[in-house]
Design an enzyme around this catalytic site. Structure first.
Site, short mmCIF file in Angstrom:
data_model
loop_
_atom_site.label_atom_id
_atom_site.label_comp_id
_atom_site.label_asym_id
_atom_site.label_seq_id
_atom_site.Cartn_x
_atom_site.Cartn_y
_atom_site.Cartn_z
N TRP A 102 -28.49 72.41 56.60
CA TRP A 102 -29.93 72.62 56.38
C TRP A 102 -30.26 74.10 56.26
CZ3 TRP A 102 -31.59 68.60 54.26
CH2 TRP A 102 -31.23 67.33 54.68
N ASP A 169 -36.85 76.06 61.79
CA ASP A 169 -36.79 74.66 61.37
C ASP A 169 -36.40 73.84 62.61
OD1 ASP A 169 -36.15 72.15 60.41
OD2 ASP A 169 -34.71 72.84 58.89
N LYS A 193 -37.63 62.65 62.26
CA LYS A 193 -36.56 62.76 63.24
C LYS A 193 -37.08 62.53 64.66
CE LYS A 193 -33.59 64.13 60.00
NZ LYS A 193 -33.76 65.44 59.40
#
Ligand SMILES: *Cc1c(COP(=O)(O)O)cnc(C)c1O
Length: 352
Positions: A102, A169, A193
């Site tokens: 990511w 993030d 998530k």
């Protein structure tokens, strides 16, 4: 059969939240209308959005500290581009910590707009640790990191002190542990998530860092445009925002982040202890950087693979395969996963 849902995302949500959400799809607020067939400008939905935004600040102890909360669309992946659009000065540069898939994707997007310096990376060891010795350039426009690496199973336990804006993030560990959230200038997280269904992205922004780039920003990518419209510049993802609000309320009723962190720690200790004491299994990342959300491990040999996978199936364990790029196993233990599910998994590992 009862299922134990270790899916990495979209993933488990509290059953009570799913029940309330289902009811609201048929009949919201006892108005005999569905939540998803009323105007997002109607009073009942505006109240949902306001409550969701307020709960975020309350749970993170960020009330009255100059932060705005947005529920946007485009996933965490669109934030990879919105961050530089809103923070990178023309001819400026940004510092990134590269800790996995990511982060690497986030780094790629900055290159559309300007210069990015990867100030440290753990790519040399297949992203199995978090780099710690690095210096942030004091003249960069911002520093970006990923708090929890969903795919590799590493997690930052502390964050660097810096005078430039700190952007994080937190897609896969927001609301899972106590942190001083006021050290961050932007926090973002895809809902799917640890907060709600796919379809909305939470972005928390310290207002004072905006408006400094000298750049012309397309409206939909401009945080200030969304802030000025109370996160209703265009039609928000009404269902995803509503379910996120319900999950945040569930977390508050449970005792907030402090209470859930205790449970998350107990789950992590239970599973990691078994991985470390059972010769059939091994963890895949360095111990000090192990994630409490995504536990990555593998069998030490192939001989028990079939039996293990059969037992997983027989006991209703869902979503335990590692990411397709990594293999092995990954137990995602988000807030809504009960300790009992981890106990079922550990019992299988002991039996093997
Ligand atoms: C899942 C994930 C993303 C991507 O989220 P999308 O909403 O699918 O764009 C980004 N960062 C992290 C850490 C993730 O776990």
């Amino acid at each position: 059969m009862k299922k134990h849902n270790f899916s990495a995302g979209p993933c488990i949500l509290p059953h009570s939240v799913l029940k309330q959400a289902s009811d609201a799809v048929l009949n919201f607020n006892n108005d005999n209308l569905s939540l998803i067939e009323i105007s997002h400008r109607s009073k009942p939905f505006v109240a949902v959005m306001e409550k969701a935004r307020a709960l975020v600040l309350e749970l993170l102890s960020l009330e009255n500290k100059g932060y705005s909360v947005l529920f946007l669309q485009g996933g965490a992946s669109l934030e990879f581009l919105m961050i530089p659009y809103n923070l990178l000065k023309i001819n400026g540069k940004a510092d990134y910590l590269d800790t996995g898939t990511w982060s690497s994707k986030a780094i790629k997007e900055v290159k559309n707009l300007g210069n990015v310096t990867v100030i440290a990376t753990s790519r040399d060891k297949d992203f199995t640790y978090i780099p710690k010795d690095y210096t942030i350039n004091p003249d960069s426009d911002y520093f970006h990191c990923t708090s929890n690496n969903t795919i590799r199973g590493t997690q930052m336990k502390s964050f660097p002190k810096t005078n430039i804006p700190l952007v994080c993030d937190m897609s896969s560990d927001i609301f899972s542990r106590e942190l001083d959230f006021s050290q961050f200038d932007i926090i973002y997280a895809g809902a799917q998530k640890n907060m709600g269904p796919a379809g909305t992205t939470l972005v928390i922004i310290k207002d004072e860092i905006l408006g400094k780039t000298g750049r012309s920003i397309p409206s939909m990518l401009d945080y200030q445009v969304h802030i000025d419209k109370d996160s209703m510049f265009n039609t928000p993802a009404v269902f995803a925002v509503y379910v996120s609000m319900l999950t945040l309320q569930w977390l508050k009723d449970l005792g907030g982040i402090k209470a859930i962190e205790k449970i998350n720690t107990a789950k992590a200790i239970l599973l990691y202890s078994e991985i470390d004491s059972n010769p059939l299994f091994e963890g895949t990342v360095v111990k000090e950087d192990r994630s409490h959300m995504n536990v990555t491990f593998r069998l030490t040999g192939e001989s028990k693979k079939e039996k293990f996978e059969q037992l997983l199936q027989e006991n209703g364990i869902n979503g335990l395969s590692g990411h397709r790029s990594v293999g092995g196993y990954r137990a995602s233990m988000y807030n809504a996963l009960p300790l009992e599910s981890v106990q079922v998994l550990v019992n299988i590992m002991k039996q093997l």
